[in-house]
Design a protein around this motif. Sequence first.
Motif, PDB file in Angstrom:
ATOM      1  N   ARG A  94       0.836  -1.200   0.000  1.00 15.48           N
ATOM      2  CA  ARG A  94       0.000   0.000   0.000  1.00 15.48           C
ATOM      3  C   ARG A  94       0.869   1.247   0.000  1.00 15.48           C
ATOM      4  N   ASN A 107      -8.501   3.594  -3.121  1.00 12.83           N
ATOM      5  CA  ASN A 107      -8.181   2.180  -2.903  1.00 12.83           C
ATOM      6  C   ASN A 107      -8.694   1.279  -4.029  1.00 12.83           C
ATOM      7  N   LYS A 108      -8.722   1.788  -5.257  1.00 16.61           N
ATOM      8  CA  LYS A 108      -9.181   1.008  -6.404  1.00 16.61           C
ATOM      9  C   LYS A 108      -8.026   0.545  -7.290  1.00 16.61           C
ATOM     10  N   TYR A 109      -6.819   1.029  -7.035  1.00 14.55           N
ATOM     11  CA  TYR A 109      -5.642   0.714  -7.858  1.00 14.55           C
ATOM     12  C   TYR A 109      -5.155  -0.691  -7.520  1.00 14.55           C
ATOM     13  N   LYS A 110      -5.069  -1.551  -8.511  1.00 16.68           N
ATOM     14  CA  LYS A 110      -4.573  -2.911  -8.321  1.00 16.68           C
ATOM     15  C   LYS A 110      -3.311  -3.088  -9.171  1.00 16.68           C
ATOM     16  N   SER A 138       0.268  -0.964 -14.093  1.00 14.54           N
ATOM     17  CA  SER A 138      -1.152  -1.270 -14.203  1.00 14.54           C
ATOM     18  C   SER A 138      -1.867  -0.240 -15.053  1.00 14.54           C
TER      19      SER A 138
END
Length: 166
Positions: free
Chosen positions: A33, A59-62, A81
């Motif tokens: 994170r 908190n949507k970034y993978k 990504s």
Amino acid sequence: MSSQRGNVSRTRAQRHQNAQVFRNDKYDTSAQRKKINTKLHEGLCQHCKEVLEWRVKFNKYKPLTQPKKCVKCLQKTVKDSYHIICKPCACELALCAKCGKREEIVIPIQTSLEKTENEPSKNEQTGNNRRSGFEDDNEQNLSDMEDENEDLDLLVKQHKTERTGI
């Protein structure tokens, strides 16, 4: 009702309002994170940069687990990504690495290397180097950056030869 046909304006205020800003690292304090939060999104147009910053913020970034295939050179060299073009192709063709459009690039890909090269020269001009160890560290950092630039140049040359097949 807000879905009523022709109803353009609302008559009341928003029902639920957040008292505190959402923090993506409130419960997740992992190293991954922290790495995502500090990631610099380079080689992107303004719109794509804002989209990725929004993904990180909420908190949507993978992150990618394996490299993806570049749409220009068809090699598995895309390591970021949501990107479709690898960094060497995006640099060479001056395209946004996410959308692939010829937009103005907000943060060029090699700016992080150039900034670190320019900082030691500013210190030498202003005379802020008072410790001899500090000067040695700057010289070592400069030589490391030059090595990285040479490696990047080699990578771009190899990438060009793979694309052309020569």
